[in-house]
Enzyme design. Structure first.
Site, PDB file in Angstrom:
ATOM      1  N   ASN A  83       0.865  -1.190   0.000  1.00  0.00           N
ATOM      2  CA  ASN A  83       0.000   0.000   0.000  1.00  0.00           C
ATOM      3  C   ASN A  83       0.900   1.237   0.000  1.00  0.00           C
ATOM      4  O   ASN A  83       1.504   1.562   1.024  1.00  0.00           O
ATOM      5  CB  ASN A  83      -0.891  -0.035   1.254  1.00  0.00           C
ATOM      6  CG  ASN A  83      -1.752   1.216   1.383  1.00  0.00           C
ATOM      7  OD1 ASN A  83      -1.806   2.050   0.476  1.00  0.00           O
ATOM      8  ND2 ASN A  83      -2.421   1.351   2.514  1.00  0.00           N
ATOM      9  N   TRP A  84       0.974   1.877  -1.147  1.00  0.00           N
ATOM     10  CA  TRP A  84       1.873   3.042  -1.258  1.00  0.00           C
ATOM     11  C   TRP A  84       1.293   4.295  -0.602  1.00  0.00           C
ATOM     12  O   TRP A  84       1.979   5.300  -0.485  1.00  0.00           O
ATOM     13  CB  TRP A  84       2.167   3.334  -2.736  1.00  0.00           C
ATOM     14  CG  TRP A  84       3.160   2.392  -3.345  1.00  0.00           C
ATOM     15  CD1 TRP A  84       3.748   1.303  -2.749  1.00  0.00           C
ATOM     16  CD2 TRP A  84       3.704   2.463  -4.670  1.00  0.00           C
ATOM     17  NE1 TRP A  84       4.616   0.687  -3.625  1.00  0.00           N
ATOM     18  CE2 TRP A  84       4.600   1.378  -4.808  1.00  0.00           C
ATOM     19  CE3 TRP A  84       3.514   3.314  -5.756  1.00  0.00           C
ATOM     20  CZ2 TRP A  84       5.312   1.149  -5.988  1.00  0.00           C
ATOM     21  CZ3 TRP A  84       4.220   3.086  -6.928  1.00  0.00           C
ATOM     22  CH2 TRP A  84       5.115   2.011  -7.040  1.00  0.00           C
ATOM     23  N   LYS A  85       0.019   4.247  -0.229  1.00  0.00           N
ATOM     24  CA  LYS A  85      -0.638   5.432   0.356  1.00  0.00           C
ATOM     25  C   LYS A  85      -0.409   6.631  -0.581  1.00  0.00           C
ATOM     26  O   LYS A  85      -0.406   6.447  -1.791  1.00  0.00           O
ATOM     27  CB  LYS A  85      -0.121   5.664   1.781  1.00  0.00           C
ATOM     28  CG  LYS A  85      -0.207   4.366   2.616  1.00  0.00           C
ATOM     29  CD  LYS A  85       0.081   4.546   4.068  1.00  0.00           C
ATOM     30  CE  LYS A  85      -0.065   3.205   4.780  1.00  0.00           C
ATOM     31  NZ  LYS A  85       0.128   3.288   6.215  1.00  0.00           N
ATOM     32  N   HIS A 107      -9.382   1.235   5.468  1.00  0.00           N
ATOM     33  CA  HIS A 107      -8.070   1.481   6.089  1.00  0.00           C
ATOM     34  C   HIS A 107      -8.249   2.473   7.243  1.00  0.00           C
ATOM     35  O   HIS A 107      -9.023   3.422   7.140  1.00  0.00           O
ATOM     36  CB  HIS A 107      -7.084   2.024   5.052  1.00  0.00           C
ATOM     37  CG  HIS A 107      -5.670   1.980   5.548  1.00  0.00           C
ATOM     38  ND1 HIS A 107      -5.179   2.903   6.441  1.00  0.00           N
ATOM     39  CD2 HIS A 107      -4.670   1.103   5.308  1.00  0.00           C
ATOM     40  CE1 HIS A 107      -3.920   2.598   6.722  1.00  0.00           C
ATOM     41  NE2 HIS A 107      -3.583   1.502   6.046  1.00  0.00           N
ATOM     42  N   GLU A 143      -6.507   4.855   8.185  1.00  0.00           N
ATOM     43  CA  GLU A 143      -6.247   6.259   7.829  1.00  0.00           C
ATOM     44  C   GLU A 143      -7.486   6.907   7.224  1.00  0.00           C
ATOM     45  O   GLU A 143      -7.752   8.085   7.444  1.00  0.00           O
ATOM     46  CB  GLU A 143      -5.037   6.338   6.878  1.00  0.00           C
ATOM     47  CG  GLU A 143      -3.738   6.113   7.643  1.00  0.00           C
ATOM     48  CD  GLU A 143      -2.611   5.505   6.830  1.00  0.00           C
ATOM     49  OE1 GLU A 143      -2.692   5.465   5.597  1.00  0.00           O
ATOM     50  OE2 GLU A 143      -1.636   5.048   7.469  1.00  0.00           O
ATOM     51  N   GLU A 190      -4.693  -4.675  10.932  1.00  0.00           N
ATOM     52  CA  GLU A 190      -3.686  -3.613  11.012  1.00  0.00           C
ATOM     53  C   GLU A 190      -3.863  -2.842  12.326  1.00  0.00           C
ATOM     54  O   GLU A 190      -4.630  -1.861  12.376  1.00  0.00           O
ATOM     55  CB  GLU A 190      -3.843  -2.643   9.836  1.00  0.00           C
ATOM     56  CG  GLU A 190      -3.613  -3.274   8.485  1.00  0.00           C
ATOM     57  CD  GLU A 190      -3.062  -2.281   7.469  1.00  0.00           C
ATOM     58  OE1 GLU A 190      -2.046  -2.597   6.845  1.00  0.00           O
ATOM     59  OE2 GLU A 190      -3.636  -1.187   7.322  1.00  0.00           O
ATOM     60  N   GLY A 202       3.206   2.453  10.585  1.00  0.00           N
ATOM     61  CA  GLY A 202       4.157   3.543  10.373  1.00  0.00           C
ATOM     62  C   GLY A 202       4.971   3.913  11.602  1.00  0.00           C
ATOM     63  O   GLY A 202       5.609   4.962  11.637  1.00  0.00           O
ATOM     64  N   SER A 245       4.111  -1.956  10.031  1.00  0.00           N
ATOM     65  CA  SER A 245       5.572  -1.990  10.145  1.00  0.00           C
ATOM     66  C   SER A 245       6.193  -3.335   9.727  1.00  0.00           C
ATOM     67  O   SER A 245       7.180  -3.786  10.303  1.00  0.00           O
ATOM     68  CB  SER A 245       6.019  -1.611  11.554  1.00  0.00           C
ATOM     69  OG  SER A 245       5.622  -0.276  11.846  1.00  0.00           O
ATOM     70  N   GLY A 250       3.085  -1.171   4.112  1.00  0.00           N
ATOM     71  CA  GLY A 250       3.107   0.249   3.778  1.00  0.00           C
ATOM     72  C   GLY A 250       4.503   0.687   3.380  1.00  0.00           C
ATOM     73  O   GLY A 250       4.969   0.416   2.272  1.00  0.00           O
ATOM     74  N   GLY A 251       5.196   1.351   4.292  1.00  0.00           N
ATOM     75  CA  GLY A 251       6.501   1.965   4.015  1.00  0.00           C
ATOM     76  C   GLY A 251       7.482   1.066   3.278  1.00  0.00           C
ATOM     77  O   GLY A 251       8.135   1.505   2.319  1.00  0.00           O
TER      78      GLY A 251
HETATM   79  P1  13P Z   1       3.423   0.520   7.443  1.00  0.00           P
HETATM   80  O1  13P Z   1       3.905  -0.791   6.858  1.00  0.00           O
HETATM   81  O2  13P Z   1       4.135   1.699   6.888  1.00  0.00           O
HETATM   82  O3  13P Z   1       3.409   0.458   8.933  1.00  0.00           O
HETATM   83  O4  13P Z   1       1.903   0.697   6.977  1.00  0.00           O
HETATM   84  C1  13P Z   1       1.002  -0.346   7.157  1.00  0.00           C
HETATM   85  C2  13P Z   1      -0.249  -0.026   6.465  1.00  0.00           C
HETATM   86  O5  13P Z   1      -1.000   0.841   6.887  1.00  0.00           O
HETATM   87  C3  13P Z   1      -0.544  -0.757   5.213  1.00  0.00           C
HETATM   88  O6  13P Z   1      -1.852  -0.539   4.796  1.00  0.00           O
END
Ligand code: 13P
Length: 247
Positions: free
Chosen positions: A9-11, A91, A93, A160, A166, A204, A225-226
């Site tokens: 997930n590149w957000k 999600h 967020e 999650e 993050g 993470s 994510g990251g």
């Molecule tokens: P991170 O891997 O950056 O913690 O993000 C997880 C996430 O929200 C994937 O949707």
């Protein structure tokens, strides 16, 4: 379940230059038992249409409507036209930043699924909820609020925990596995096909901790994510998924 899923997930990260660099640096051997896919920001879906090694595409969200006057929204059928097989929904967020309700997420899930996308439904508790020992109750409630007997057979659920997103603080394999067992229990009670819904962990995940998570009996993959922004670390996570199936 003899399959693993690694979805990046590149957000709201990336650029055309980054897509190009990512595509050239992807380096894992494809396996029929490991699904690897990237969810870039929607404007970059077209630029990602030709990722190597069979890397698939997912949307980061979609509208609850099929089409119409909904400025800024992206429909499930548009995502399908750009080659998406999955769509991330609910999600944390979006639940927080955009106040997405369970009701809206349920509507998106129904729309996405009838258009032919496989929803990746995200659930997870805050740190305050975990500190209060209420994480199981809250995650069960999140599932009940969105899913029912009518829920699609084709579905992925991503656990999650918000405190792990993050932050560099990953849930331990024991914590992830325990919550996935709870999710499996709830899904089996709620939906006809709940026993076979793949369960992904997100928060993470990186190349160093992925294998430990994938080796858990109730963990079928990761929503990353990251670490998915870098093709080398994404590739290593895909390889860890393959290695966990080969053990
Ligand atoms: P991170 O891997 O950056 O913690 O993000 C997880 C996430 O929200 C994937 O949707």
């Amino acid at each position: 379940m003899n399959k693993r899923y690694v979805i990046g997930n590149w957000k709201m990260h990336g650029s055309l230059a980054m897509v190009d660099a990512f595509s050239r640096a992807l380096a894992y051997a494809p396996s029929p038992d490991v699904v690897a896919a990237i969810a870039p920001p929607h404007p970059y879906l077209g630029a990602c249409s030709d990722l190597p090694h069979g890397c698939g595409l997912a949307g980061q969200d979609c509208s609850a409507h099929d089409n119409g006057a909904h400025t800024g929204e992206v429909s499930a059928s548009m995502l399908i036209e750009w080659g998406c097989g999955w769509v991330i929904l609910g999600h944390s967020e979006r639940r927080t930043d955009l106040a997405e309700s369970d009701q809206l997420i349920a509507a998106k899930l129904a729309t996405a699924s009838s258009a032919g996308l496989i929803p990746v439904l995200c659930v997870g508790e805050s740190l305050a909820v975990r500190d209060a020992g209420r994480e199981e109750t809250v995650v069960r409630e999140q599932l009940r609020a969105v899913l029912s007997e009518q829920s699609p057979a084709s579905l992925l659920v991503a656990y999650e925990p918000i405190w792990a997103i993050g932050t560099g603080v990953t849930a331990s394999p024991e914590q992830a596995n325990a919550m996935h067992a709870v999710i499996r229990d709830e899904l089996t009670a709620l939906t006809e096909d709940g026993a076979s819904v793949p369960l992904l962990y997100g928060g993470s995940v990186n190349p160093d901790n992925a294998r430990g998570l994938f080796d858990c009996p109730h963990v079928d993959g990761a929503l990353v994510g990251g670490a998915s922004l870098d093709a080398t670390s994404f590739s290593k996570i895909v390889e860890a998924a393959q290695a966990s199936l080969e053990k």
